[in-house]
Write a protein that holds these residues in place. Sequence first.
Motif, PDB file in Angstrom:
ATOM      1  N   ARG A  93       5.151  11.666  -0.012  1.00 39.49           N
ATOM      2  CA  ARG A  93       4.872  12.323   1.263  1.00 39.49           C
ATOM      3  C   ARG A  93       3.450  12.872   1.295  1.00 39.49           C
ATOM      4  NH1 ARG A  93       8.289  16.741   0.920  1.00 39.49           N
ATOM      5  NH2 ARG A  93       6.519  17.826  -0.003  1.00 39.49           N
ATOM      6  N   ASP A  94       2.955  13.349   0.158  1.00 39.21           N
ATOM      7  CA  ASP A  94       1.698  14.091   0.140  1.00 39.21           C
ATOM      8  C   ASP A  94       0.520  13.312  -0.415  1.00 39.21           C
ATOM      9  OD1 ASP A  94       3.154  16.250   1.131  1.00 39.21           O
ATOM     10  OD2 ASP A  94       3.624  16.993  -0.883  1.00 39.21           O
ATOM     11  N   THR A  95       0.767  12.238  -1.170  1.00 36.43           N
ATOM     12  CA  THR A  95      -0.312  11.475  -1.793  1.00 36.43           C
ATOM     13  C   THR A  95      -0.179  10.005  -1.426  1.00 36.43           C
ATOM     14  OG1 THR A  95      -0.325  13.012  -3.652  1.00 36.43           O
ATOM     15  CG2 THR A  95      -1.443  10.905  -3.965  1.00 36.43           C
ATOM     16  N   PRO A  96      -1.238   9.375  -0.917  1.00 34.37           N
ATOM     17  CA  PRO A  96      -1.150   7.950  -0.565  1.00 34.37           C
ATOM     18  C   PRO A  96      -0.944   7.094  -1.810  1.00 34.37           C
ATOM     19  CG  PRO A  96      -3.082   8.968   0.413  1.00 34.37           C
ATOM     20  CD  PRO A  96      -2.546   9.932  -0.590  1.00 34.37           C
ATOM     21  N   ARG A  97       0.167   6.390  -1.867  1.00 31.82           N
ATOM     22  CA  ARG A  97       0.436   5.488  -2.979  1.00 31.82           C
ATOM     23  C   ARG A  97       1.439   4.444  -2.516  1.00 31.82           C
ATOM     24  NH1 ARG A  97       2.765   8.919  -7.750  1.00 31.82           N
ATOM     25  NH2 ARG A  97       0.957  10.169  -7.204  1.00 31.82           N
ATOM     26  N   GLY A  98       1.605   3.411  -3.316  1.00 36.00           N
ATOM     27  CA  GLY A  98       2.507   2.327  -2.935  1.00 36.00           C
ATOM     28  C   GLY A  98       1.811   1.358  -2.002  1.00 36.00           C
ATOM     29  N   GLU A  99       2.582   0.482  -1.398  1.00 34.40           N
ATOM     30  CA  GLU A  99       2.027  -0.557  -0.533  1.00 34.40           C
ATOM     31  C   GLU A  99       2.023  -0.108   0.921  1.00 34.40           C
ATOM     32  OE1 GLU A  99       2.567  -5.195  -0.732  1.00 34.40           O
ATOM     33  OE2 GLU A  99       4.185  -4.371   0.522  1.00 34.40           O
ATOM     34  N   LEU A 100       0.865  -0.187   1.546  1.00 33.18           N
ATOM     35  CA  LEU A 100       0.717   0.082   2.976  1.00 33.18           C
ATOM     36  C   LEU A 100       0.723  -1.253   3.699  1.00 33.18           C
ATOM     37  CD1 LEU A 100       0.079   2.066   5.337  1.00 33.18           C
ATOM     38  CD2 LEU A 100      -2.347   1.661   4.844  1.00 33.18           C
ATOM     39  N   TYR A 123      -7.911   6.396  -3.544  1.00 34.31           N
ATOM     40  CA  TYR A 123      -6.534   6.445  -4.056  1.00 34.31           C
ATOM     41  C   TYR A 123      -6.179   5.087  -4.678  1.00 34.31           C
ATOM     42  CZ  TYR A 123      -6.291  10.743  -1.383  1.00 34.31           C
ATOM     43  OH  TYR A 123      -6.523  12.008  -0.902  1.00 34.31           O
ATOM     44  N   PRO A 124      -6.467   4.908  -5.959  1.00 35.89           N
ATOM     45  CA  PRO A 124      -6.252   3.606  -6.607  1.00 35.89           C
ATOM     46  C   PRO A 124      -4.787   3.192  -6.692  1.00 35.89           C
ATOM     47  CG  PRO A 124      -6.933   5.276  -8.203  1.00 35.89           C
ATOM     48  CD  PRO A 124      -7.117   5.872  -6.850  1.00 35.89           C
ATOM     49  N   GLU A 125      -3.850   4.124  -6.502  1.00 36.63           N
ATOM     50  CA  GLU A 125      -2.431   3.750  -6.532  1.00 36.63           C
ATOM     51  C   GLU A 125      -1.956   3.232  -5.176  1.00 36.63           C
ATOM     52  OE1 GLU A 125       0.216   6.600  -8.234  1.00 36.63           O
ATOM     53  OE2 GLU A 125      -1.215   7.195  -9.781  1.00 36.63           O
ATOM     54  N   LEU A 126      -2.841   3.205  -4.202  1.00 38.94           N
ATOM     55  CA  LEU A 126      -2.508   2.674  -2.877  1.00 38.94           C
ATOM     56  C   LEU A 126      -2.928   1.215  -2.792  1.00 38.94           C
ATOM     57  CD1 LEU A 126      -1.564   3.248   0.077  1.00 38.94           C
ATOM     58  CD2 LEU A 126      -3.958   3.800   0.590  1.00 38.94           C
ATOM     59  N   SER A 127      -2.009   0.351  -2.335  1.00 39.94           N
ATOM     60  CA  SER A 127      -2.342  -1.056  -2.108  1.00 39.94           C
ATOM     61  C   SER A 127      -2.151  -1.373  -0.623  1.00 39.94           C
ATOM     62  CB  SER A 127      -1.461  -1.972  -2.968  1.00 39.94           C
ATOM     63  OG  SER A 127      -0.089  -1.805  -2.634  1.00 39.94           O
ATOM     64  N   LEU A 128      -2.724  -2.472  -0.198  1.00 34.50           N
ATOM     65  CA  LEU A 128      -2.736  -2.825   1.225  1.00 34.50           C
ATOM     66  C   LEU A 128      -2.268  -4.263   1.400  1.00 34.50           C
ATOM     67  CD1 LEU A 128      -3.616  -2.134   4.187  1.00 34.50           C
ATOM     68  CD2 LEU A 128      -5.869  -3.051   3.575  1.00 34.50           C
ATOM     69  N   ARG A 129      -1.346  -4.459   2.339  1.00 36.20           N
ATOM     70  CA  ARG A 129      -0.938  -5.805   2.738  1.00 36.20           C
ATOM     71  C   ARG A 129      -1.143  -5.910   4.245  1.00 36.20           C
ATOM     72  NH1 ARG A 129       2.164  -9.875   0.430  1.00 36.20           N
ATOM     73  NH2 ARG A 129       2.621  -8.474  -1.306  1.00 36.20           N
ATOM     74  N   VAL A 130      -1.967  -6.865   4.665  1.00 44.04           N
ATOM     75  CA  VAL A 130      -2.347  -7.006   6.069  1.00 44.04           C
ATOM     76  C   VAL A 130      -1.652  -8.217   6.676  1.00 44.04           C
ATOM     77  CG1 VAL A 130      -4.251  -7.351   7.686  1.00 44.04           C
ATOM     78  CG2 VAL A 130      -4.584  -5.925   5.647  1.00 44.04           C
ATOM     79  N   PHE A 131      -1.063  -8.016   7.842  1.00 47.27           N
ATOM     80  CA  PHE A 131      -0.455  -9.087   8.624  1.00 47.27           C
ATOM     81  C   PHE A 131      -1.316  -9.256   9.877  1.00 47.27           C
ATOM     82  CE2 PHE A 131       2.740  -7.138   6.034  1.00 47.27           C
ATOM     83  CZ  PHE A 131       3.598  -8.149   5.646  1.00 47.27           C
ATOM     84  N   ALA A 132      -2.196 -10.257   9.869  1.00 50.71           N
ATOM     85  CA  ALA A 132      -3.082 -10.500  11.004  1.00 50.71           C
ATOM     86  C   ALA A 132      -2.444 -11.537  11.907  1.00 50.71           C
ATOM     87  CB  ALA A 132      -4.446 -10.972  10.518  1.00 50.71           C
ATOM     88  N   ASP A 133      -2.022 -11.102  13.075  1.00 52.17           N
ATOM     89  CA  ASP A 133      -1.279 -11.986  13.976  1.00 52.17           C
ATOM     90  C   ASP A 133      -1.399 -11.427  15.385  1.00 52.17           C
ATOM     91  OD1 ASP A 133       0.631 -13.625  15.282  1.00 52.17           O
ATOM     92  OD2 ASP A 133       1.735 -13.860  13.410  1.00 52.17           O
ATOM     93  N   ILE A 144       6.995  -3.033   8.565  1.00 52.76           N
ATOM     94  CA  ILE A 144       5.603  -2.686   8.808  1.00 52.76           C
ATOM     95  C   ILE A 144       5.469  -1.168   8.898  1.00 52.76           C
ATOM     96  CG2 ILE A 144       3.679  -2.904  10.417  1.00 52.76           C
ATOM     97  CD1 ILE A 144       4.373  -5.492   8.953  1.00 52.76           C
ATOM     98  N   ASP A 145       4.538  -0.610   8.128  1.00 54.46           N
ATOM     99  CA  ASP A 145       4.290   0.831   8.174  1.00 54.46           C
ATOM    100  C   ASP A 145       3.491   1.227   9.408  1.00 54.46           C
ATOM    101  OD1 ASP A 145       5.439   1.580   5.571  1.00 54.46           O
ATOM    102  OD2 ASP A 145       3.786   0.411   4.734  1.00 54.46           O
ATOM    103  N   LEU A 146       2.522   0.384   9.767  1.00 48.10           N
ATOM    104  CA  LEU A 146       1.586   0.734  10.828  1.00 48.10           C
ATOM    105  C   LEU A 146       1.111  -0.538  11.517  1.00 48.10           C
ATOM    106  CD1 LEU A 146      -0.403   2.723  12.249  1.00 48.10           C
ATOM    107  CD2 LEU A 146      -1.945   2.371  10.296  1.00 48.10           C
ATOM    108  N   ALA A 147       1.138  -0.528  12.844  1.00 50.81           N
ATOM    109  CA  ALA A 147       0.612  -1.656  13.615  1.00 50.81           C
ATOM    110  C   ALA A 147      -0.496  -1.152  14.531  1.00 50.81           C
ATOM    111  CB  ALA A 147       1.715  -2.309  14.445  1.00 50.81           C
ATOM    112  N   ILE A 148      -1.521  -1.968  14.696  1.00 49.74           N
ATOM    113  CA  ILE A 148      -2.579  -1.680  15.651  1.00 49.74           C
ATOM    114  C   ILE A 148      -2.360  -2.581  16.858  1.00 49.74           C
ATOM    115  CG2 ILE A 148      -5.054  -1.592  16.070  1.00 49.74           C
ATOM    116  CD1 ILE A 148      -3.969   0.330  13.889  1.00 49.74           C
ATOM    117  N   GLN A 283       6.134  11.077   8.386  1.00 46.44           N
ATOM    118  CA  GLN A 283       5.407   9.894   7.937  1.00 46.44           C
ATOM    119  C   GLN A 283       4.864  10.137   6.535  1.00 46.44           C
ATOM    120  OE1 GLN A 283       5.179   7.066   9.254  1.00 46.44           O
ATOM    121  NE2 GLN A 283       5.584   7.254  11.426  1.00 46.44           N
ATOM    122  N   PRO A 284       4.942   9.138   5.638  1.00 44.83           N
ATOM    123  CA  PRO A 284       4.340   9.303   4.314  1.00 44.83           C
ATOM    124  C   PRO A 284       2.831   9.437   4.414  1.00 44.83           C
ATOM    125  CG  PRO A 284       5.083   7.046   4.655  1.00 44.83           C
ATOM    126  CD  PRO A 284       5.589   7.836   5.813  1.00 44.83           C
ATOM    127  N   ALA A 285       2.245   9.984   3.369  1.00 42.97           N
ATOM    128  CA  ALA A 285       0.806  10.257   3.375  1.00 42.97           C
ATOM    129  C   ALA A 285      -0.002   8.992   3.625  1.00 42.97           C
ATOM    130  CB  ALA A 285       0.394  10.898   2.056  1.00 42.97           C
TER     131      ALA A 285
END
Length: 300
Positions: A93-100, A123-133, A144-148, A283-285
């Motif tokens: 909740r407080d620290t960005p980590r895991g897959e975004l 935050y090296p424990e944070l990873s990113l997976r992007v779905f460009a569509d 999906i955690d977040l959509a633009i 929402q998680p950090a």
Amino acid sequence: MKLDFTIDRLKRMALFARVVELGSMSAAARELDMTPSAVSQQLRQLESETGVVLLHRSTRKLTTTEIGQAYYEDCAAMLHAARNADGRLGDLRDTPRGELRVAVPVGFASHLAPALAPLLRAYPELSLRVFADDRQIDLIAERIDLAIRIGRLLDSNLIARRMAEWRHLLVASAAYAREHGLPATPEELSQHPMLILSVINQPEYVELYRDGEPSRRVRVSGRIVSNSSRTVKEMMLQDLGIVRLPEPDAAPLLADGRAVLVLPDWTMPPLGVFAVTAQRDAQPAKVRMAIAALQEYLRR
């Protein structure tokens, strides 16, 4: 014997572990804001449910039976695991980590690197997976955690936060302008091929404004329609027609002369740029801080 593990049963197991760790029912009662008699009653209920004596009680001290000691060790492990789970939840909740997991329109994908790079470096424990569509991905089904999303939002069940507004510009390639000329009025747009970004099979309209005049809503058409913003932009650069682009995408093309403005005295309504999530609260950090990073980037 099959045991019924209800929530109340788990609470009694945790209570038993604390009584043993603190060495008395009175101490456990004070810590848990209970009366000693209530603690004693809960422990007797636990012994009744398990069918064994867990504690030796005397006026001076309290000790576990042999079976009670073994049971305590398992109950203490359960309590330790619960504390770890709670702590890990707090970390998430407080620290960005895991897959975004982020879903973006194809045309917006190039903005993710400058927007999110500082967060990923910090935050090296944070990873990113992007779905460009350019289609609107189902946030829940795809986890999906977040959509633009840009422009009109179709799903009212989602939570949208407006981060910015982008002007849209009509542009054509310089070669197209030299060969075919450019419209002088909004109505003349209908005489030119439009390169249409569309995810639904509906007529395309362009709405234009100029100070002191009524707005103009012109129906346009073209033989090239795509659900990919990159495709229609590349078609424009191949001199195949006029396209509507967000100002951040159009600006570099105008600056280096690859494109020219169409109807520069007229403006179109700005389109909102939204951060969209499936839930509003807790929402998680990683999500909160990604939204903040995107807002900061878009303000610049």
